[in-house]
Design a protein around this motif. Structure first.
Motif, PDB file in Angstrom:
ATOM      1  N   GLU A 127       7.097  21.464   4.741  1.00 58.46           N
ATOM      2  CA  GLU A 127       7.973  21.468   5.789  1.00 58.46           C
ATOM      3  C   GLU A 127       9.296  21.399   5.673  1.00 58.46           C
ATOM      4  OE1 GLU A 127       5.480  19.014   5.464  1.00 58.46           O
ATOM      5  OE2 GLU A 127       4.036  20.275   6.306  1.00 58.46           O
ATOM      6  N   ALA A 128       9.753  21.069   4.434  1.00 60.02           N
ATOM      7  CA  ALA A 128      11.241  20.871   4.084  1.00 60.02           C
ATOM      8  C   ALA A 128      11.678  20.596   2.658  1.00 60.02           C
ATOM      9  CB  ALA A 128      11.691  19.728   4.819  1.00 60.02           C
ATOM     10  N   ALA A 129      12.696  20.591   2.321  1.00 59.54           N
ATOM     11  CA  ALA A 129      13.291  20.336   0.962  1.00 59.54           C
ATOM     12  C   ALA A 129      14.532  20.142   0.875  1.00 59.54           C
ATOM     13  CB  ALA A 129      13.166  21.651   0.141  1.00 59.54           C
ATOM     14  N   ILE A 130      14.965  19.193  -0.059  1.00 61.64           N
ATOM     15  CA  ILE A 130      16.395  18.688  -0.412  1.00 61.64           C
ATOM     16  C   ILE A 130      16.776  18.965  -1.718  1.00 61.64           C
ATOM     17  CG2 ILE A 130      16.506  17.053   1.615  1.00 61.64           C
ATOM     18  CD1 ILE A 130      15.922  14.837  -0.500  1.00 61.64           C
ATOM     19  N   ILE A 131      17.983  19.110  -2.076  1.00 61.22           N
ATOM     20  CA  ILE A 131      18.421  19.308  -3.485  1.00 61.22           C
ATOM     21  C   ILE A 131      19.677  18.239  -3.775  1.00 61.22           C
ATOM     22  CG2 ILE A 131      17.624  21.540  -4.089  1.00 61.22           C
ATOM     23  CD1 ILE A 131      20.528  22.588  -3.414  1.00 61.22           C
ATOM     24  N   ALA A 132      19.369  17.592  -4.664  1.00 65.47           N
ATOM     25  CA  ALA A 132      20.665  16.557  -5.123  1.00 65.47           C
ATOM     26  C   ALA A 132      20.880  16.586  -6.640  1.00 65.47           C
ATOM     27  CB  ALA A 132      20.140  15.239  -4.702  1.00 65.47           C
ATOM     28  N   GLU A 133      22.081  16.033  -6.907  1.00 67.86           N
ATOM     29  CA  GLU A 133      22.375  15.824  -8.337  1.00 67.86           C
ATOM     30  C   GLU A 133      22.971  14.289  -8.635  1.00 67.86           C
ATOM     31  OE1 GLU A 133      26.109  18.163  -9.046  1.00 67.86           O
ATOM     32  OE2 GLU A 133      27.037  17.514  -7.400  1.00 67.86           O
ATOM     33  N   ILE A 134      23.129  13.982  -9.723  1.00 70.22           N
ATOM     34  CA  ILE A 134      23.751  12.798  -9.986  1.00 70.22           C
ATOM     35  C   ILE A 134      25.166  13.076 -10.707  1.00 70.22           C
ATOM     36  CG2 ILE A 134      23.997  10.681 -11.719  1.00 70.22           C
ATOM     37  CD1 ILE A 134      20.682  10.646 -11.671  1.00 70.22           C
ATOM     38  N   LYS A 135      26.169  12.364 -10.203  1.00 70.04           N
ATOM     39  CA  LYS A 135      27.460  12.501 -10.783  1.00 70.04           C
ATOM     40  C   LYS A 135      27.660  11.090 -11.461  1.00 70.04           C
ATOM     41  CE  LYS A 135      29.468  15.406  -6.952  1.00 70.04           C
ATOM     42  NZ  LYS A 135      30.690  15.452  -5.888  1.00 70.04           N
ATOM     43  N   THR A 136      28.621  11.164 -12.519  1.00 71.18           N
ATOM     44  CA  THR A 136      28.799  10.017 -13.136  1.00 71.18           C
ATOM     45  C   THR A 136      30.413   9.826 -13.294  1.00 71.18           C
ATOM     46  OG1 THR A 136      26.836   9.998 -14.542  1.00 71.18           O
ATOM     47  CG2 THR A 136      28.521   8.622 -15.193  1.00 71.18           C
ATOM     48  N   TYR A 137      30.931   8.895 -12.849  1.00 74.63           N
ATOM     49  CA  TYR A 137      32.418   8.790 -12.621  1.00 74.63           C
ATOM     50  C   TYR A 137      33.057   8.314 -13.781  1.00 74.63           C
ATOM     51  CZ  TYR A 137      31.929  10.205  -7.783  1.00 74.63           C
ATOM     52  OH  TYR A 137      31.563  10.945  -6.877  1.00 74.63           O
ATOM     53  N   PRO A 138      34.263   8.347 -14.072  1.00 76.68           N
ATOM     54  CA  PRO A 138      34.989   7.667 -15.208  1.00 76.68           C
ATOM     55  C   PRO A 138      34.806   6.149 -15.422  1.00 76.68           C
ATOM     56  CG  PRO A 138      36.560   9.146 -14.298  1.00 76.68           C
ATOM     57  CD  PRO A 138      35.279   8.973 -13.252  1.00 76.68           C
ATOM     58  N   THR A 139      34.633   5.444 -14.204  1.00 78.55           N
ATOM     59  CA  THR A 139      34.138   4.156 -14.533  1.00 78.55           C
ATOM     60  C   THR A 139      32.742   3.616 -14.745  1.00 78.55           C
ATOM     61  OG1 THR A 139      33.496   3.976 -12.066  1.00 78.55           O
ATOM     62  CG2 THR A 139      35.924   3.555 -12.453  1.00 78.55           C
ATOM     63  N   ALA A 171      30.393   4.474 -12.701  1.00 81.19           N
ATOM     64  CA  ALA A 171      29.571   4.450 -11.502  1.00 81.19           C
ATOM     65  C   ALA A 171      28.836   5.896 -11.339  1.00 81.19           C
ATOM     66  CB  ALA A 171      30.574   4.347 -10.477  1.00 81.19           C
ATOM     67  N   ARG A 172      27.659   5.704 -10.725  1.00 80.97           N
ATOM     68  CA  ARG A 172      26.663   6.838 -10.998  1.00 80.97           C
ATOM     69  C   ARG A 172      26.290   7.089  -9.259  1.00 80.97           C
ATOM     70  NH1 ARG A 172      23.878   8.643 -15.152  1.00 80.97           N
ATOM     71  NH2 ARG A 172      21.819   8.856 -14.024  1.00 80.97           N
ATOM     72  N   GLU A 173      26.494   8.155  -8.895  1.00 79.69           N
ATOM     73  CA  GLU A 173      26.264   8.697  -7.431  1.00 79.69           C
ATOM     74  C   GLU A 173      25.045   9.588  -7.595  1.00 79.69           C
ATOM     75  OE1 GLU A 173      28.539  11.129  -3.991  1.00 79.69           O
ATOM     76  OE2 GLU A 173      29.728  10.737  -5.893  1.00 79.69           O
ATOM     77  N   LEU A 174      24.218   9.373  -6.395  1.00 77.79           N
ATOM     78  CA  LEU A 174      23.093  10.593  -6.043  1.00 77.79           C
ATOM     79  C   LEU A 174      23.766  11.207  -4.905  1.00 77.79           C
ATOM     80  CD1 LEU A 174      20.194  11.481  -6.343  1.00 77.79           C
ATOM     81  CD2 LEU A 174      19.717   9.706  -4.618  1.00 77.79           C
ATOM     82  N   LEU A 196      11.700  12.950   2.389  1.00 75.87           N
ATOM     83  CA  LEU A 196      12.362  13.391   1.177  1.00 75.87           C
ATOM     84  C   LEU A 196      13.660  12.702   1.011  1.00 75.87           C
ATOM     85  CD1 LEU A 196      11.960  17.197   2.267  1.00 75.87           C
ATOM     86  CD2 LEU A 196      10.608  15.767   0.445  1.00 75.87           C
ATOM     87  N   ILE A 197      14.496  12.207   1.963  1.00 78.20           N
ATOM     88  CA  ILE A 197      15.848  11.434   1.578  1.00 78.20           C
ATOM     89  C   ILE A 197      15.317  10.202   0.803  1.00 78.20           C
ATOM     90  CG2 ILE A 197      17.534  10.299   2.490  1.00 78.20           C
ATOM     91  CD1 ILE A 197      18.005  12.524   4.222  1.00 78.20           C
ATOM     92  N   PRO A 198      14.415   9.320   1.446  1.00 74.11           N
ATOM     93  CA  PRO A 198      13.783   8.116   0.828  1.00 74.11           C
ATOM     94  C   PRO A 198      13.136   8.294  -0.505  1.00 74.11           C
ATOM     95  CG  PRO A 198      13.055   8.107   3.155  1.00 74.11           C
ATOM     96  CD  PRO A 198      13.595   9.500   2.879  1.00 74.11           C
ATOM     97  N   GLN A 199      12.725   9.502  -0.781  1.00 73.26           N
ATOM     98  CA  GLN A 199      12.166   9.923  -2.231  1.00 73.26           C
ATOM     99  C   GLN A 199      13.127   9.996  -3.089  1.00 73.26           C
ATOM    100  OE1 GLN A 199       9.463  13.061  -2.242  1.00 73.26           O
ATOM    101  NE2 GLN A 199       8.049  12.391  -0.622  1.00 73.26           N
ATOM    102  N   ALA A 200      14.268  10.772  -2.624  1.00 77.39           N
ATOM    103  CA  ALA A 200      15.499  10.954  -3.463  1.00 77.39           C
ATOM    104  C   ALA A 200      16.154   9.565  -3.791  1.00 77.39           C
ATOM    105  CB  ALA A 200      16.365  11.770  -2.913  1.00 77.39           C
ATOM    106  N   GLU A 201      16.416   8.691  -2.527  1.00 77.73           N
ATOM    107  CA  GLU A 201      16.903   7.368  -2.763  1.00 77.73           C
ATOM    108  C   GLU A 201      16.177   6.557  -3.974  1.00 77.73           C
ATOM    109  OE1 GLU A 201      18.957   6.906   1.642  1.00 77.73           O
ATOM    110  OE2 GLU A 201      16.954   6.076   1.153  1.00 77.73           O
ATOM    111  N   LYS A 202      14.895   6.513  -3.898  1.00 78.55           N
ATOM    112  CA  LYS A 202      13.983   5.711  -4.860  1.00 78.55           C
ATOM    113  C   LYS A 202      14.177   6.203  -6.163  1.00 78.55           C
ATOM    114  CE  LYS A 202       9.136   4.546  -5.859  1.00 78.55           C
ATOM    115  NZ  LYS A 202       8.008   4.765  -5.744  1.00 78.55           N
ATOM    116  N   GLU A 231      19.485   4.504 -12.013  1.00 77.73           N
ATOM    117  CA  GLU A 231      20.739   3.641 -12.070  1.00 77.73           C
ATOM    118  C   GLU A 231      21.758   4.039 -11.219  1.00 77.73           C
ATOM    119  OE1 GLU A 231      20.911   2.529 -16.065  1.00 77.73           O
ATOM    120  OE2 GLU A 231      19.010   1.654 -15.940  1.00 77.73           O
ATOM    121  N   CYS A 232      21.733   4.711 -10.082  1.00 86.76           N
ATOM    122  CA  CYS A 232      22.594   5.225  -9.265  1.00 86.76           C
ATOM    123  C   CYS A 232      23.236   3.935  -8.496  1.00 86.76           C
ATOM    124  CB  CYS A 232      22.383   6.267  -8.448  1.00 86.76           C
ATOM    125  SG  CYS A 232      22.059   7.846  -9.183  1.00 86.76           S
ATOM    126  N   ASP A 233      24.288   3.900  -8.277  1.00 88.09           N
ATOM    127  CA  ASP A 233      25.001   2.778  -7.522  1.00 88.09           C
ATOM    128  C   ASP A 233      25.105   2.950  -6.153  1.00 88.09           C
ATOM    129  OD1 ASP A 233      26.046   1.098  -9.853  1.00 88.09           O
ATOM    130  OD2 ASP A 233      26.887   2.827 -10.344  1.00 88.09           O
TER     131      ASP A 233
END
Length: 118
Positions: free
Chosen positions: A41-53, A55-58, A74-80, A86-88
């Motif tokens: 029924e649906a799909a999402i795509i995401a990446e991990i960004k790592t900052y100079p400090t 910190a990791r962002e989904l 889907l968003i809860p799966q991605a957050e998990k 180890e995303c912040d």
């Protein structure tokens, strides 16, 4: 990549052809730099960004299909997965309407992008 293939054209249609080609997205997914979560029924795509400090962002890039599946499954799966990686924090790059939809789930507007065609 098979889940991604089912939704490939929908994601490709969202890309601005001046900045990204569908083949670029294919390569990002194939290499694992962009991850796809999908159902029939649906799909999402995401990446991990790592900052100079360190910190990791989904970072959610795009979503297609049934909004209830996107928000409820889907968003809860991605957050998990993001916590496991180890995303912040998580962010979603999308249209303004998603800020209202996701507010009950703890998301809030952080920045706004304003763009002008030249």
């Amino acid at each position: 990549m098979s889940n991604y293939q089912h939704w490939r054209q929908a994601f490709a249609d969202m890309l601005d052809p001046r900045t990204h080609h569908p083949e670029w997205l294919d390569d990002q997914v194939r290499s694992g730099r962009i991850k796809c979560w999908a159902t029939e029924e649906a799909a999402i795509i995401a990446e991990i960004k790592t900052y100079p400090t360190g910190a990791r962002e989904l970072h959610g890039l795009a979503a297609v299909g049934d909004m209830m599946v996107i928000v409820g499954e889907l968003i809860p799966q991605a957050e998990k997965w993001g916590r496991k990686m180890e995303c912040d924090f998580a962010s979603i790059a999308s249209r303004e309407g998603w800020a209202r939809v996701l507010a009950p789930f703890g998301y809030a507007v952080h920045q706004v992008t304003i763009r002008k065609e030249l």
